[in-house]
Enzyme design. Sequence first.
Site, short mmCIF file in Angstrom:
data_model
loop_
_atom_site.label_atom_id
_atom_site.label_comp_id
_atom_site.label_asym_id
_atom_site.label_seq_id
_atom_site.Cartn_x
_atom_site.Cartn_y
_atom_site.Cartn_z
N PRO A 172 0.82 -1.22 0.00
CA PRO A 172 0.00 0.00 0.00
C PRO A 172 0.85 1.27 0.00
O PRO A 172 0.32 2.36 -0.12
CB PRO A 172 -0.82 -0.11 1.29
CG PRO A 172 -0.35 -1.29 2.02
CD PRO A 172 0.67 -2.01 1.22
N GLU A 206 2.38 -7.95 8.19
CA GLU A 206 2.48 -6.50 8.34
C GLU A 206 3.40 -5.86 7.31
O GLU A 206 3.47 -4.65 7.19
CB GLU A 206 2.97 -6.15 9.76
CG GLU A 206 1.91 -6.28 10.82
CD GLU A 206 0.64 -5.48 10.51
OE1 GLU A 206 0.74 -4.25 10.39
OE2 GLU A 206 -0.44 -6.10 10.39
N ARG A 233 -3.68 -7.42 -20.96
CA ARG A 233 -4.67 -7.08 -21.99
C ARG A 233 -4.16 -5.99 -22.94
O ARG A 233 -4.73 -5.78 -23.99
CB ARG A 233 -6.02 -6.68 -21.37
CG ARG A 233 -6.00 -5.42 -20.55
CD ARG A 233 -7.38 -5.10 -19.99
NE ARG A 233 -8.30 -4.61 -21.01
CZ ARG A 233 -8.31 -3.36 -21.47
NH1 ARG A 233 -7.43 -2.48 -21.04
NH2 ARG A 233 -9.18 -2.99 -22.38
N ASP A 285 -10.12 3.03 -24.18
CA ASP A 285 -10.50 2.60 -22.83
C ASP A 285 -10.80 3.79 -21.94
O ASP A 285 -10.20 4.84 -22.08
CB ASP A 285 -9.32 1.87 -22.15
CG ASP A 285 -9.14 0.46 -22.67
OD1 ASP A 285 -10.06 -0.06 -23.28
OD2 ASP A 285 -8.05 -0.09 -22.42
N1 ADE Z 1 -0.85 -5.12 -0.14
C1 ADE Z 1 -1.73 -4.72 0.80
N2 ADE Z 1 -2.49 -3.71 0.36
C2 ADE Z 1 -2.08 -3.44 -0.93
C3 ADE Z 1 -2.47 -2.50 -1.92
N3 ADE Z 1 -3.43 -1.61 -1.70
N4 ADE Z 1 -1.83 -2.54 -3.10
C4 ADE Z 1 -0.84 -3.41 -3.32
N5 ADE Z 1 -0.43 -4.31 -2.42
C5 ADE Z 1 -1.03 -4.33 -1.24
#
Ligand code: ADE
Length: 261
Positions: free
Chosen positions: A88, A115, A153, A168
């Site tokens: 994230p 984590e 794709r 797209d």
């Molecule tokens: N791992 C946990 N959350 C994620 C996300 N939003 N994007 C990519 N990998 C992740």
Amino acid sequence: MRIDIFTLFPGMFEGPLTESMMKRAQEMGAFSLHLHNIRDYTTDTHNTADEPPYGGGGGMIMKPEPVIAAIEDVLPAERDFPVILLSPQGRVLTQAVAQELAQAERLAMVCGHYEGVDERVRQLVINDEISIGDYVLTGGELAAMVIVDAVVRLLPAVLGDPDAPAKDSHATGLLEHPHYTRPPEFRGLAVPDVLISGHRAKIEKWRREESLRRTWRRRPDLLLTAELSKEDSLFLFTLAEEDIERKRAEMDARIAGSDVG
Ligand code: ADE
């Protein structure tokens, strides 16, 4: 394109990447997928892939040794292609990022879990980090599958119509216009006459305007960076005026209602 994925859960990839377009793309040789189980590279009797963090705090951290061993075993020493950590904290996946990755001959992805991964994995083997959005998943596997789908794709061998990706949603900087197919009327809802008219120029104008309308209503932020012609801007002004008119009518109705009350 060759794609190597390093994961603690290779079974998760069954289904999303073995059906439909992804299956066909592999069968036709557009890309080959290689899954590597990080646990196979653990060296202790318990196959430990994670440990608690130094400094305390909750959760478990993926140990560096098995991840690094897997990458060094599978990938060449000179890694002049994206080696992506899914997390994230990465740059956010957009259509432009997918287009960029689709140019590579090879991709590698490391799926974080628990984590997170020991920071030295980033320092030693990762050269790109991608998030699929501002929310937290339990691991990087689903994110890796999303990236594979969005990238594959776009590969020339997979595209039926070579102009399709240019149309797209997001590739143009705008959302796509509505689409219709047969029947011409369904449950009282008719296909717009213009689409049935066969008049190319009018159809293109309608599509452009509906694309602008949808973007204006749903994702106005995209209009800040989209390429807009003078006609587009004029049309957006009429939409803005319509909105102001509607708001004014709503407020008038509310004021009239409170007078009565
Ligand atoms: N791992 C946990 N959350 C994620 C996300 N939003 N994007 C990519 N990998 C992740």
